[in-house]
Design an enzyme around this catalytic site. Structure first.
Site, short mmCIF file in Angstrom:
data_model
loop_
_atom_site.label_atom_id
_atom_site.label_comp_id
_atom_site.label_asym_id
_atom_site.label_seq_id
_atom_site.Cartn_x
_atom_site.Cartn_y
_atom_site.Cartn_z
N ASP A 1 10.50 11.42 21.76
CA ASP A 1 9.81 10.79 20.63
C ASP A 1 10.80 10.69 19.46
O ASP A 1 11.60 9.77 19.41
CB ASP A 1 8.57 11.66 20.33
CG ASP A 1 7.68 11.11 19.24
OD1 ASP A 1 7.63 9.89 19.05
OD2 ASP A 1 7.00 11.92 18.57
N GLU B 1 12.44 15.69 31.05
CA GLU B 1 11.53 15.59 29.89
C GLU B 1 10.39 14.64 30.19
O GLU B 1 10.57 13.64 30.88
CB GLU B 1 12.30 15.07 28.68
CG GLU B 1 12.78 16.13 27.73
CD GLU B 1 11.67 16.72 26.85
OE1 GLU B 1 10.49 16.68 27.22
OE2 GLU B 1 12.02 17.25 25.78
N ASP B 2 9.24 14.95 29.64
CA ASP B 2 8.10 14.04 29.71
C ASP B 2 8.34 12.82 28.83
O ASP B 2 8.22 11.69 29.26
CB ASP B 2 6.79 14.75 29.31
CG ASP B 2 6.91 15.54 27.99
OD1 ASP B 2 7.99 15.54 27.37
OD2 ASP B 2 5.91 16.15 27.59
N ARG C 1 -3.75 16.44 30.39
CA ARG C 1 -2.49 16.60 31.12
C ARG C 1 -2.63 16.20 32.59
O ARG C 1 -1.68 15.75 33.22
CB ARG C 1 -2.02 18.06 31.09
CG ARG C 1 -1.51 18.53 29.75
CD ARG C 1 -0.73 19.84 29.93
NE ARG C 1 -0.56 20.56 28.69
CZ ARG C 1 0.39 20.29 27.79
NH1 ARG C 1 1.24 19.33 27.99
NH2 ARG C 1 0.49 21.01 26.69
P1 IMP Z 1 10.33 14.91 19.94
O1 IMP Z 1 10.98 16.21 19.60
O2 IMP Z 1 9.74 14.29 18.71
O3 IMP Z 1 11.24 13.95 20.64
O4 IMP Z 1 9.09 15.18 20.87
C1 IMP Z 1 9.00 16.36 21.58
C2 IMP Z 1 7.70 16.58 22.29
O5 IMP Z 1 6.57 16.09 21.57
C3 IMP Z 1 7.60 15.88 23.62
O6 IMP Z 1 8.34 16.53 24.62
C4 IMP Z 1 6.10 15.96 23.85
O7 IMP Z 1 5.75 17.21 24.37
C5 IMP Z 1 5.54 15.77 22.45
N1 IMP Z 1 5.14 14.37 22.25
C6 IMP Z 1 5.83 13.38 21.63
N2 IMP Z 1 5.16 12.21 21.66
C7 IMP Z 1 4.03 12.45 22.34
C8 IMP Z 1 2.91 11.62 22.75
O8 IMP Z 1 2.83 10.41 22.50
N3 IMP Z 1 1.93 12.25 23.46
C9 IMP Z 1 1.96 13.58 23.77
N4 IMP Z 1 2.99 14.37 23.43
C10 IMP Z 1 4.00 13.82 22.71
MG MG Z 2 7.91 17.87 26.05
#
Ligand code: IMP
Ligand code: MG
Length: 172
Positions: free
Chosen positions: A100, A96-97, A162
């Protein structure tokens, strides 16, 4: 005007990739792995990490519906591209990148567990612990960062940034 404030340099990221690859190699001890990248954000990290691993690797990808152009999660997770490899009885490492809220990862772990991998672990380049609404256990973390929107090293805002080799906080 949006402004970029540097958070992690390319050198810091590359050094952390060295360390993570060593940790992951030590963990799997030469067992074959399936690296499962979450598109699109993980493409740079998957590339850097995979080149450093000595374990035999297969590579595949999954993709979920994105945030669109918003900076916060819609709270809905839908799979857009499933993996092609059969992961049954394989050691799977999700790449994973960023984690969040943890929503995406929670859904992905649930889904993949129904496919009976031999093991299922997670490496995330970035984690925002303060943003977590869904507990998601990360086995290997690159950097814990504050709850701010970041771009670069695979991460985008509206598909931009990106390709940057570093990570920066985006403010408008
Ligand atoms: P989550 O489901 O909220 O944990 O986040 C899922 C996805 O949201 C990550 O895999 C990212 O692709 C995108 N994301 C969350 N935070 C950021 C950020 O600060 N910058 C860019 N993409 C984000
Ligand atoms: Mg992602």
């Amino acid at each position: 005007m949006p402004t970029l404030t540097p958070l992690l340099t390319a050198e810091q990221i590359q050094r952390r990739c060295d360390e993570l690859a060593a940790e992951i190699d030590a963990h799997y001890r030469g067992e074959p792995l399936v690296l499962l990248g979450v598109l699109k954000g993980s493409y740079q990290f998957l590339s850097d990490l995979s080149r450093r691993l000595t374990a035999p690797c297969m590579i595949d990808f999954v993709q979920f519906s994105s945030y669109g152009n918003a900076k916060s999660s819609s709270g809905v997770v839908q799979i857009r591209k499933d993996h092609d490899l059969n992961i049954e009885d394989k050691h799977v490492l999700i790449v994973e990148d960023i984690v969040d809220t943890g929503l995406t990862l929670t859904h992905l772990l649930e889904l993949l567990n129904t496919r009976h991998p031999a093991s299922l672990r997670v490496v995330a380049m970035l984690s925002k612990p303060e943003a977590r609404t869904h507990e998601a256990l990360i086995d290997f973390t690159g950097f814990e960062i504050p709850n701010q929107f970041v771009v670069g090293y695979g991460l985008d805002h509206a598909e931009q940034f990106r390709n940057l080799p570093f990570i920066a906080v985006l403010k408008d």
